[in-house]
Design an enzyme around this catalytic site. Sequence first.
Site, PDB file in Angstrom:
ATOM      1  CE  LYS A   1      -4.410   0.704   0.141  1.00 36.59           C
ATOM      2  NZ  LYS A   1      -5.470   0.051  -0.361  1.00 36.59           N
ATOM      3  N   GLY A   2       0.452   2.335  -0.420  1.00 34.45           N
ATOM      4  CA  GLY A   2       1.310   3.536  -0.629  1.00 34.45           C
ATOM      5  C   GLY A   2       0.451   4.629  -0.965  1.00 34.45           C
TER       6      GLY A   2
END
Length: 428
Positions: A118-119
């Site tokens: 995730k980012g």
Amino acid sequence: MASTVPSTATDDEPTEETALQTARRQLERAAAHLDVDPGVIERLRHPNQVHRVSVPLERDDGSTAVYTGYRAQHDSVRGPYKGGLRFHPGVTEAECIGLSMWMTWKCAVMDLPFGGGKGGIVVDPKDLSTDEKERLTRRFAEELRPFIGPTKDIPAPDMGTDAQTMAWFMDAYSMQEGETTPGVVTGKPPVVGGSEGRDTAPGRSVAIIAREAIDYLGWDIEDTTVAVQGFGSVGAPAARLLNDEGATVVAVSDVNGGIYDPDGLDTHDVPTHEEEPEAVMKYDAPRKLSNEELLELDVDVLIPAAVGNVLTAENARDVQADLIVEGANGPTTSAADELFEAREIPVVPDILANAGGVTVSYFEWLQDLNHRSWSLERVHDELETEMLRAWTAVRERVEEHDATWRDAAYMVALERVSEAHEHRGLWP
């Protein structure tokens, strides 16, 4: 400008529970039901890597702004990291880590050959022009390029990003690699390697799982009332599909508030956020209400499909729904979960209910690797099959262990991830 940094997040109790704290507590609850090596559990409490990057942007007025971006990579024992990229002012390192953990479980529940990632960038996309958003995306792709790729880490759209964002990201990566690489991201437009049906897949899976849960509880779907918080990319398809199945959707909302009609709304007539941003409150309905009021309506099924942490210790006692199906990521805090369990209100978790997005992303990845596109009908059929398979696996754990739906989903995921860790072992 990229750097790899260790997590600085802790388990100290804040006023509002973080995604990381919730994810770790859920991991520990599931582990208590299973005979899993404590060393594997300890490894899974931490991300493999967190990348923090500075992303400079030349604004339209000629000035330069520098934004902070993150990419958390939780676990890759079952395959490449997989998860969204969000552009939002609330993006933090801890949030990215927590959400990457959820992606690990979500992929494992669906039995996909991926781990969790995730980012995002700490930015309000509403403050960017289209040209600025494109330049920011392309520079972000370049900063993350050493850490991503079709067999390393495959981003996807999330809050504040969309199919066009993924197309820019893919193009920037491909230009630097010297070859078109559509498999580096999913959620792209079909014309550049995206999959038909990807945009509505999370909402479609929420509707499928809600339908199965309604049937499992012995209800007639035509006598079932539904309220949906968030009429966007997840909530709108879910509401419309449930409407088509015969359910009565009595309330929907967007960021400004909601509309309520006890006789049922025509969800195909109410504009989604994509069709007309923030238009729900303009729709003619018997009653307007706040997002908070929608959560407390006397309905059979509540679908929180907007943002995280909306069901809390403060409002859980006032929720009148008999079933909750999570459309958003992390809409229920641990404290609220405990209250719902005590009140015997089943909560079908996000890692199962909204897993249609990552599942069709997997289909897209396969299409890109094989250079062969699927029809929309095939995507829908394959998604239905995969969702029912996952539903059955979780339902069996519910019945075998007398567990909550969330604990059961985590048991399925943890069994699969821990087994992979045990077979692969620990690098000395």
